[in-house]
Design an enzyme around this catalytic site. Structure first.
Site, PDB file in Angstrom:
ATOM      1  CE1 TYR A 144      -3.744   2.400   0.412  1.00 25.58           C
ATOM      2  CE2 TYR A 144      -2.635   3.201   2.389  1.00 25.58           C
ATOM      3  CZ  TYR A 144      -3.629   3.333   1.430  1.00 25.58           C
ATOM      4  OH  TYR A 144      -4.500   4.394   1.491  1.00 25.58           O
ATOM      5  CG  ASP A 239       5.529   3.530   1.228  1.00 21.47           C
ATOM      6  OD1 ASP A 239       5.756   4.189   2.267  1.00 21.47           O
ATOM      7  OD2 ASP A 239       4.380   3.293   0.810  1.00 21.47           O
ATOM      8  CE  LYS A 267       0.401   4.712   8.421  1.00 21.31           C
ATOM      9  NZ  LYS A 267       0.464   3.956   7.208  1.00 21.31           N
TER      10      LYS A 267
HETATM   11  C1  LIG Z   1      -0.059   4.484   5.827  1.00 17.24           C
HETATM   12  C2  LIG Z   1       0.734   4.227   4.640  1.00 17.24           C
HETATM   13  C3  LIG Z   1       0.693   5.068   3.514  1.00 17.24           C
HETATM   14  C4  LIG Z   1      -0.299   6.187   3.373  1.00 17.24           C
HETATM   15  O1  LIG Z   1      -0.131   7.182   4.312  1.00 17.24           O
HETATM   16  P1  LIG Z   1      -1.352   8.203   4.591  1.00 17.24           P
HETATM   17  O2  LIG Z   1      -0.774   9.160   5.577  1.00 17.24           O
HETATM   18  O3  LIG Z   1      -2.462   7.355   5.131  1.00 17.24           O
HETATM   19  O4  LIG Z   1      -1.711   8.834   3.318  1.00 17.24           O
HETATM   20  C5  LIG Z   1       1.583   4.829   2.488  1.00 17.24           C
HETATM   21  N1  LIG Z   1       2.467   3.820   2.547  1.00 17.24           N
HETATM   22  C6  LIG Z   1       2.523   2.988   3.606  1.00 17.24           C
HETATM   23  C7  LIG Z   1       3.551   1.909   3.626  1.00 17.24           C
HETATM   24  C8  LIG Z   1       1.658   3.145   4.671  1.00 17.24           C
HETATM   25  O5  LIG Z   1       1.707   2.292   5.690  1.00 17.24           O
END
Ligand SMILES: *Cc1c(COP(=O)(O)O)cnc(C)c1O
Length: 429
Positions: A144, A239, A267
């Site tokens: 994601y 990511d 985060k």
């Molecule tokens: C949470 C998450 C996102 C998206 O971040 P948001 O602040 O919700 O837009 C992207 N990549 C990873 C790996 C994530 O865990």
């Protein structure tokens, strides 16, 4: 447990907010039932509107690695708020947090702040495309990277939970430039590269995925990707929105010793406020406006409140490196405790763990990629497990495709309570 007020609040919310929530996975659709409305939280505990006390393993989906309402973060926020909340012009704090982040993370010279992980990943890919002059990207099924169009192709987490891997509204034109590989499978990446010679700008990956549950990379997998990217002039984007500042100060790059070309954050870096960021070496970052041609901007980017919270959080982690050892040990303790009670009750399971990321899958098969995570989630046991834990005061993410987010605020007594709750639930699985 009684959820009377939560239920009433949810009914009101549904009248004015689609599905009653501002982010789909909060709605409990995957596990059944209705979401809990939270009133307040402190340390490892959250308290809902009905007065129930729960041990929290969501921690706002990762940011609160030191627990809720952590004093240095709250103090920094309160102090900052009194002096004004947004100026839309540079502040010294933005340089300070950038200096600290660049010091903590290996292999990056500059960082740009944005407002979410989604924005970070979206901007990183635009930068990679602009820098390389190529258009296609490789992503992995089940990973994601936020909800921007190019990533809503077999995305993990909420997108899997809701069975809309290919969301309406994403055009075919966009989808055709996203090539899908299989996590932990180098051959799948080689095939895509061979079939799209000289067209691939970047490969984006959760180096330790947490959005199909936690899946550690097989030995040599990330190293193999690094080599394939080098050999084919493809930028490697890690990511680390979830793993950054969680698996180590320097994230997966530091922990597993593999370098990326661009790294995305979110985060933890916001300390519980809406922050994302992306970072790379000078040559790449200087391709961004206003020095370079790739446009990227944000009215509230680098917002003083968000930077104050993020700075307090990073400073705590930088000044107290022993936190990483401590949360890893807590996670290992939880792992062993859960393993013991599941074994004693003849439950079939697989537990995946790396550092303070852990997930419990109710299947004996190894969970190594999206297909195996989905197979493990298909028997309905997770939903029973989730609701059983909730009844016993333990709040884990309401989806089989999420990791548990361990916080340093959890005491060993809290972990023992959790293991005892798992034991109760295991008897009925
Ligand atoms: C949470 C998450 C996102 C998206 O971040 P948001 O602040 O919700 O837009 C992207 N990549 C990873 C790996 C994530 O865990």
């Amino acid at each position: 447990m009684i959820y009377k007020r939560s239920s009433e609040l949810f009914a009101s919310a549904q009248k004015v907010i689609p599905g009653g929530v501002n982010s789909p996975v909060r709605a409990f659709k995957a596990v059944g039932g209705e979401p809990i409305f939270i009133k307040e939280a402190k340390g490892a505990y959250i308290y809902d509107e009905d007065g129930n006390e729960l041990i929290d393993y969501i921690n706002s989906w990762g940011p609160l690695i030191l627990g809720h309402a952590h004093k240095p973060v709250i103090d920094a926020l309160v102090e900052r708020a009194k002096k004004g909340t947004s100026f839309g012009t540079p502040t010294e704090l933005e340089t300070k947090i950038a200096e600290l982040a660049v010091k903590m993370v290996p292999n990056v010279d500059k960082i740009r702040m944005v407002n979410s992980g989604t924005e970070a990943c979206m901007s990183a890919v635009r930068l990679a495309r602009g820098f390389s002059g190529k258009e296609k990207i490789i992503k992995f099924s089940g990973c994601y990277h936020g909800h921007s169009d190019s990533f809503l192709i077999q995305a993990g987490s909420g997108a899997i939970t809701f069975g809309t891997p290919n969301s309406p509204g994403v055009t075919e034109g966009t989808a055709k430039d996203t090539l899908l590989a299989t996590y932990n499978n180098l051959e799948s990446v080689k095939q895509l590269i061979d079939a799209n010679k000289d067209e691939i700008a970047c490969l984006i990956i959760e180096p330790v995925p947490g959005n199909m549950g936690c899946i550690p990379p097989n030995e040599g997998f990330l190293e193999g990707l690094r080599e394939l990217c080098d050999a084919n002039d493809i930028l490697l984007i890690f990511d680390e929105v979830m793993s950054g500042f969680r698996l180590a100060q320097g994230g997966v790059q530091e922990r597993l010793g593999v370098n990326a070309d661009i790294v995305c954050f979110g985060k933890v870096i916001g300390g519980g406020l809406p922050v994302g960021a992306f970072a790379a070496r000078n040559e790449i970052m200087d391709y961004l406006a206003p020095v370079g041609p790739v446009y990227q901007a944000g009215t509230l980017s680098g917002n003083p409140l968000a930077m104050a919270a993020g700075m307090a959080m990073l400073q705590e982690l930088n000044d107290n490196p022993e936190i990483y050892k401590s949360i890893d040990e807590k996670t290992e303790y939880l792992h062993k405790g859960i393993e013991k009670v599941l074994n004693a009750n003849d439950v079939t399971y697989t537990i995946n763990r790396l550092g303070s990321m852990i997930s419990v899958h109710f299947s004996e098969e190894p969970v190594v990629n999206f297909a195996s995570a989905a197979a493990a989630a298909s028997n309905g046991k997770f939903n029973k497990f989730f609701h059983g834990l909730l009844e016993n005061g333990i709040y884990i993410a309401p989806s089989a495709f999420e990791t548990w987010f361990i916080s340093e605020a959890l005491s060993y007594e809290d972990l023992d309570k959790t293991i005892a709750a798992v034991e109760k639930v295991a008897k009925n699985l």
